[in-house]
Structure formats: structure tokens, C-alpha cells
Design a protein around this motif. Structure first.
Motif, PDB file in Angstrom:
ATOM      1  N   GLU A 197      -1.757  18.770  -0.904  1.00  0.00           N
ATOM      2  CA  GLU A 197      -1.242  17.423  -1.129  1.00  0.00           C
ATOM      3  C   GLU A 197      -0.656  17.308  -2.533  1.00  0.00           C
ATOM      4  O   GLU A 197       0.407  16.703  -2.728  1.00  0.00           O
ATOM      5  CB  GLU A 197      -2.350  16.395  -0.926  1.00  0.00           C
ATOM      6  CG  GLU A 197      -2.740  16.207   0.532  1.00  0.00           C
ATOM      7  CD  GLU A 197      -3.916  15.272   0.719  1.00  0.00           C
ATOM      8  OE1 GLU A 197      -4.143  14.848   1.861  1.00  0.00           O
ATOM      9  OE2 GLU A 197      -4.617  14.980  -0.279  1.00  0.00           O
TER      10      GLU A 197
ATOM     11  N   SER B 111       4.708  26.046  -6.364  1.00  0.00           N
ATOM     12  CA  SER B 111       3.393  25.428  -6.521  1.00  0.00           C
ATOM     13  C   SER B 111       2.676  26.128  -7.667  1.00  0.00           C
ATOM     14  O   SER B 111       2.719  27.352  -7.801  1.00  0.00           O
ATOM     15  CB  SER B 111       2.583  25.542  -5.223  1.00  0.00           C
ATOM     16  OG  SER B 111       2.457  26.897  -4.835  1.00  0.00           O
TER      17      SER B 111
ATOM     18  N   MET C  47       2.091  16.538   4.242  1.00  0.00           N
ATOM     19  CA  MET C  47       1.225  16.455   3.073  1.00  0.00           C
ATOM     20  C   MET C  47       1.793  15.578   1.967  1.00  0.00           C
ATOM     21  O   MET C  47       1.143  15.348   0.952  1.00  0.00           O
ATOM     22  CB  MET C  47       0.957  17.860   2.512  1.00  0.00           C
ATOM     23  CG  MET C  47       0.084  18.719   3.383  1.00  0.00           C
ATOM     24  SD  MET C  47      -1.651  18.199   3.287  1.00  0.00           S
ATOM     25  CE  MET C  47      -2.409  19.365   4.433  1.00  0.00           C
ATOM     26  N   ALA C  48       3.027  15.102   2.134  1.00  0.00           N
ATOM     27  CA  ALA C  48       3.662  14.266   1.116  1.00  0.00           C
ATOM     28  C   ALA C  48       4.661  13.338   1.797  1.00  0.00           C
ATOM     29  O   ALA C  48       5.087  13.567   2.932  1.00  0.00           O
ATOM     30  CB  ALA C  48       4.365  15.138   0.079  1.00  0.00           C
ATOM     31  N   ASP C  49       5.056  12.294   1.084  1.00  0.00           N
ATOM     32  CA  ASP C  49       6.079  11.366   1.564  1.00  0.00           C
ATOM     33  C   ASP C  49       7.431  11.822   1.045  1.00  0.00           C
ATOM     34  O   ASP C  49       7.789  11.574  -0.108  1.00  0.00           O
ATOM     35  CB  ASP C  49       5.759   9.953   1.073  1.00  0.00           C
ATOM     36  CG  ASP C  49       6.801   8.940   1.549  1.00  0.00           C
ATOM     37  OD1 ASP C  49       7.662   9.318   2.369  1.00  0.00           O
ATOM     38  OD2 ASP C  49       6.753   7.780   1.086  1.00  0.00           O
ATOM     39  N   TRP C  50       8.164  12.506   1.891  1.00  0.00           N
ATOM     40  CA  TRP C  50       9.474  13.022   1.514  1.00  0.00           C
ATOM     41  C   TRP C  50      10.552  11.951   1.576  1.00  0.00           C
ATOM     42  O   TRP C  50      11.717  12.208   1.255  1.00  0.00           O
ATOM     43  CB  TRP C  50       9.840  14.207   2.405  1.00  0.00           C
ATOM     44  CG  TRP C  50       8.967  15.407   2.186  1.00  0.00           C
ATOM     45  CD1 TRP C  50       7.725  15.612   2.702  1.00  0.00           C
ATOM     46  CD2 TRP C  50       9.247  16.546   1.376  1.00  0.00           C
ATOM     47  NE1 TRP C  50       7.203  16.806   2.275  1.00  0.00           N
ATOM     48  CE2 TRP C  50       8.122  17.412   1.467  1.00  0.00           C
ATOM     49  CE3 TRP C  50      10.342  16.935   0.596  1.00  0.00           C
ATOM     50  CZ2 TRP C  50       8.064  18.636   0.795  1.00  0.00           C
ATOM     51  CZ3 TRP C  50      10.286  18.154  -0.066  1.00  0.00           C
ATOM     52  CH2 TRP C  50       9.157  18.985   0.030  1.00  0.00           C
TER      53      TRP C  50
ATOM     54  N   TYR D 127       0.520  19.846  -4.400  1.00  0.00           N
ATOM     55  CA  TYR D 127       1.721  20.676  -4.483  1.00  0.00           C
ATOM     56  C   TYR D 127       2.943  19.932  -3.947  1.00  0.00           C
ATOM     57  O   TYR D 127       3.979  19.836  -4.619  1.00  0.00           O
ATOM     58  CB  TYR D 127       1.547  21.960  -3.666  1.00  0.00           C
ATOM     59  CG  TYR D 127       0.546  22.945  -4.190  1.00  0.00           C
ATOM     60  CD1 TYR D 127       0.102  22.911  -5.509  1.00  0.00           C
ATOM     61  CD2 TYR D 127       0.032  23.936  -3.353  1.00  0.00           C
ATOM     62  CE1 TYR D 127      -0.825  23.826  -5.972  1.00  0.00           C
ATOM     63  CE2 TYR D 127      -0.883  24.861  -3.816  1.00  0.00           C
ATOM     64  CZ  TYR D 127      -1.309  24.803  -5.116  1.00  0.00           C
ATOM     65  OH  TYR D 127      -2.226  25.714  -5.570  1.00  0.00           O
ATOM     66  N   PHE D 128       2.845  19.441  -2.720  1.00  0.00           N
ATOM     67  CA  PHE D 128       4.025  18.890  -2.071  1.00  0.00           C
ATOM     68  C   PHE D 128       4.391  17.506  -2.597  1.00  0.00           C
ATOM     69  O   PHE D 128       5.575  17.168  -2.691  1.00  0.00           O
ATOM     70  CB  PHE D 128       3.844  18.906  -0.556  1.00  0.00           C
ATOM     71  CG  PHE D 128       3.798  20.300   0.010  1.00  0.00           C
ATOM     72  CD1 PHE D 128       4.878  21.146  -0.143  1.00  0.00           C
ATOM     73  CD2 PHE D 128       2.675  20.782   0.656  1.00  0.00           C
ATOM     74  CE1 PHE D 128       4.845  22.456   0.346  1.00  0.00           C
ATOM     75  CE2 PHE D 128       2.623  22.078   1.148  1.00  0.00           C
ATOM     76  CZ  PHE D 128       3.720  22.917   0.985  1.00  0.00           C
ATOM     77  N   ARG D 129       3.413  16.709  -2.978  1.00  0.00           N
ATOM     78  CA  ARG D 129       3.735  15.420  -3.599  1.00  0.00           C
ATOM     79  C   ARG D 129       4.461  15.624  -4.918  1.00  0.00           C
ATOM     80  O   ARG D 129       5.437  14.924  -5.222  1.00  0.00           O
ATOM     81  CB  ARG D 129       2.456  14.609  -3.809  1.00  0.00           C
ATOM     82  CG  ARG D 129       1.856  14.059  -2.509  1.00  0.00           C
ATOM     83  CD  ARG D 129       0.491  13.425  -2.761  1.00  0.00           C
ATOM     84  NE  ARG D 129      -0.089  12.946  -1.511  1.00  0.00           N
ATOM     85  CZ  ARG D 129      -1.337  12.479  -1.395  1.00  0.00           C
ATOM     86  NH1 ARG D 129      -2.117  12.435  -2.482  1.00  0.00           N
ATOM     87  NH2 ARG D 129      -1.786  12.069  -0.236  1.00  0.00           N
ATOM     88  N   GLN D 130       3.993  16.586  -5.702  1.00  0.00           N
ATOM     89  CA  GLN D 130       4.651  16.831  -6.975  1.00  0.00           C
ATOM     90  C   GLN D 130       5.987  17.547  -6.794  1.00  0.00           C
ATOM     91  O   GLN D 130       6.894  17.390  -7.616  1.00  0.00           O
ATOM     92  CB  GLN D 130       3.721  17.607  -7.897  1.00  0.00           C
ATOM     93  CG  GLN D 130       2.535  16.771  -8.350  1.00  0.00           C
ATOM     94  CD  GLN D 130       1.619  17.495  -9.309  1.00  0.00           C
ATOM     95  OE1 GLN D 130       2.049  18.343 -10.076  1.00  0.00           O
ATOM     96  NE2 GLN D 130       0.342  17.164  -9.257  1.00  0.00           N
TER      97      GLN D 130
ATOM     98  N   VAL E 229       8.047  16.814  -4.369  1.00  0.00           N
ATOM     99  CA  VAL E 229       8.937  15.679  -4.100  1.00  0.00           C
ATOM    100  C   VAL E 229       9.287  14.975  -5.409  1.00  0.00           C
ATOM    101  O   VAL E 229      10.451  14.608  -5.651  1.00  0.00           O
ATOM    102  CB  VAL E 229       8.281  14.694  -3.112  1.00  0.00           C
ATOM    103  CG1 VAL E 229       9.127  13.434  -2.976  1.00  0.00           C
ATOM    104  CG2 VAL E 229       8.092  15.349  -1.743  1.00  0.00           C
TER     105      VAL E 229
ATOM    106  N   THR F  96       4.178  22.664 -10.304  1.00  0.00           N
ATOM    107  CA  THR F  96       3.273  21.557 -10.045  1.00  0.00           C
ATOM    108  C   THR F  96       1.910  21.876 -10.637  1.00  0.00           C
ATOM    109  O   THR F  96       1.641  23.015 -11.016  1.00  0.00           O
ATOM    110  CB  THR F  96       3.101  21.312  -8.533  1.00  0.00           C
ATOM    111  OG1 THR F  96       2.296  22.380  -7.980  1.00  0.00           O
ATOM    112  CG2 THR F  96       4.428  21.254  -7.803  1.00  0.00           C
TER     113      THR F  96
END
Length: 319
Positions: free
Chosen positions: A296, A79, A18-21, A298-301, A303, A101
Motif C-alpha cells: 500500500e 519501490s 493497493m492505491a487510488d490511481w 509503495y503504490f500510493r507513493q 501515484v 518510495t
């Protein structure tokens, strides 16, 4: 030295997709824990090597005792920007930065209506009968048009629920301790004279209050008995606002026609919990915020919070 990060309670196994780690990959090793770990000792064994943790809402509580057993922990990301299960004072004492987030309010609104409509039209019962060779039509649906929708709370989520109720042609009333006539009118609702008045006069009651000392146990046995035997209660807010034992009794004894809930005192719900066998309860496993757009975000923020922390920049702190 590389840091270690664990993402807890990734039930669907989607956190890494869901995100670019990659933004933190040079400095942080990231792993996910998909299953819920209710045993405190086992949880500590699983995450005690981590400097960074990412948690999903309030699935895994973080009381003071847990912070004391995680001396390596430096950054805890949740989150959303509110998490009542994290002891922020204990985190500060142990030198742990807690941040969050953004979170969208539309998904719980949509689930509220999924539960309400499912109850009103007997969707689960009729679908089960259709699939298993049961009777063709066994329920008579409850109308929404012209019926009263009572909202406990008229904040960001409650106001959106009110707008949908208006679209269905419902008479929308609302109550909270600080609600004014002007605020209710702005949201297209009328302010109920009292909580008792709302409960006694509504065909559908939906809970959208923040959990606090004044709202904990707000709906108990006496309040449920005030509702009509043909009425439905929906709770997508917090379980503790509604007395869980009283609700089970109300459903078993027919004080109300049915209820829909997405929140529980204990999550995941134990296999032998009475809620699992009540035919007039439509329940979902805390899915109110579980949508692609929210995940998307939650996990992008998350990171971004990790990257900011590593760079010594401000993060979205809680508290």
C-alpha cells in the motif's frame, strides 16, 4: 496527449487495488505486467511506448543498455529508496528521472524469524508428513532458548531481529566491520571479536548487511566450514553476500544443519536450480518486503510521485 505508464512485475495482480490511481487518471493510462519478462527484446517490445514505469524492487534490472532502447521513458519509480539494479548514471544521461518510495523494515524482520523458526522446528517437513500420511513425528527440534544468535549486521533490521532473539532468551552477538561495543550494547547484543568468532560460536547465523564491494561473497566455503554442523544460516538480505554454490555444497555435504533464504542470484529461480531439491534448505521467493502495508505504501507513493512529476514538483529522487 495522454502518457502511458506500465507497472512491472505485479506478480500478485494487486498494484491497481493497493492505491487510488484516480489522482493521475486524467493524464496517464496505467497498465500492469504481471509476469516476469527475462528476455530483453520482449521487455522492450512490452514497454517501449511508456513514458512512465513503476518497478518492484530489483525484479527487473535497468542497465544502461535498456535505457538506450527506451527513448520515450521520462520517469522511473522503484519501490524503496535503494535499487542496485538501476544504472542511475545512465538514467541521467538519457533524461530519465528516477525516484522511489518509503519502505518498512518490519516485514523482513518477521520473515527472518519465520525462516529461522521453520528450520529449528522442522515445520515444513512435519507438515508435509502430516498431510501425506508420513510418519507421526520424525524430527527433534533445535532449541532457541539459551542458544547463540549471531547477526551479521546490526542496522535497523538487524537490531529488530536482535530484540526478538532476546525475547526468546537467546544469547545475541553481532558483527560488522564498523560495529562498536556501544552500538551493540544499545541493541541488546554483544560485539563479536571477529567474523570468524561469530561463525564458530553461533547456533543460528542471520545476515542483515547491505550488499557492497566489502560484503559481496563475504560468506564463502571457508566461512561455511567454520560454522558448527548443528548450526543454521538465514539470509533475507542479498543473495550475493553468501556464495550460492558454496552454500549448496555445504547443505549437501552437511557442513551445516540447514539454511533459510529469501534471496537468490537469479530470480525467479530456474526450475532446475539445485536449491529446489535440497531437503535442508527452507526457501521463499523473495517475500521479505511483500506485505500489505508495504505494498500500500509503495503504490500510493508511486501515484504521488507521478502526480508530483506531472505538476513539475520535486519527487523522491534516487542518487
Amino acid at each position: 496527449m495522454r502518457l502511458r505508464c506500465a507497472v512491472l512485475d505485479d506478480y500478485q495482480g494487486v498494484a491497481l487495488s493497493m492505491a487510488d490511481w484516480g489522482a493521475v487518471a486524467d493524464e496517464v493510462d496505467v497498465r500492469v505486467v504481471r509476469e516476469y519478462i527475462g528476455d530483453r527484446d520482449r521487455l522492450v517490445e512490452t514497454i517501449e511506448d511508456c513514458e512512465i514505469l513503476v518497478v518492484m524492487r530489483e525484479r527487473t534490472p535497468f542497465p544502461a543498455e535498456l535505457f538506450a532502447r527506451l527513448p520515450r521513458l521520462r520517469l522511473l519509480i522503484t519501490s524503496g529508496m535503494r535499487n542496485a539494479s538501476i544504472d542511475l548514471e545512465a538514467a541521467a544521461r538519457h533524461g530519465v528521472t528516477v525516484c522511489g518510495t518509503a519502505s518498512n523494515s518490519e516485514p523482513p524482520v518477521e520473515l527472518t524469524w519465520a525462516l529461522l523458526l521453520g528450520l529449528a522446528r522442522g515445520v515444513v517437513r512435519e507438515n508435509t508428513a502430516l498431510r501425506t500420511g508420513g510418519p507421526w513425528q520424525s524430527t527433534v527440534g533445535a532449541d532457541l532458548y539459551g542458544r547463540r544468535l549471531g547477526l551479521l549486521g546490526l542496522g535497523k533490521i538487524g537490531a529488530r531481529v536482535a530484540a526478538v532473539g532476546q525475547a526468546f532468551g537467546m544469547d545475541v552477538v553481532a558483527w560488522s566491520r564498523n560495529l562498536t561495543d556501544e552500538r551493540a550494547e544499545e541493541a541488546g547484543a554483544r560485539r563479536a571479536a571477529s567474523l570468524e568468532d561469530l561463525l564458530e560460536s553461533s547456533d543460528f547465523v542471520s545476515v542483515h548487511l547491505v550488499l557492497g564491494e566489502r560484503t559481496r561473497g563475504l560468506i564463502g566455503e571457508a566461512e561455511l566450514k567454520r560454522m558448527r554442523p548443528t548450526a543454521y544460516l538465514v539470509n533475507t538480505s542479498r543473495a550475493a553476500i553468501v556464495d550460492q554454490d558454496a552454500l549448496a555444497t555445504a547443505l549437501r555435504e552437511g557442513w551445516i544443519a540447514g539454511a533459510g533464504t529469501d534471496v537468490f542470484d537469479q530470480e525467479p529461480l530456474p526450475a532446475d536450480h539445485p536449491y529446489r531439491s535440497l531437503p535442508n534448505l527452507l526457501a521463499t521467493p523473495h517475500l521479505g518486503y511483500v506485505t500489505r502495508r508495504n505494498y500500500e505504501g509503495y503504490f500510493r507513493q508511486a501515484v504521488a510521485d507521478i502526480a508530483a512529476f506531472l505538476a513539475g514538483e520535486p519527487v523522491r529522487r534516487l542518487g
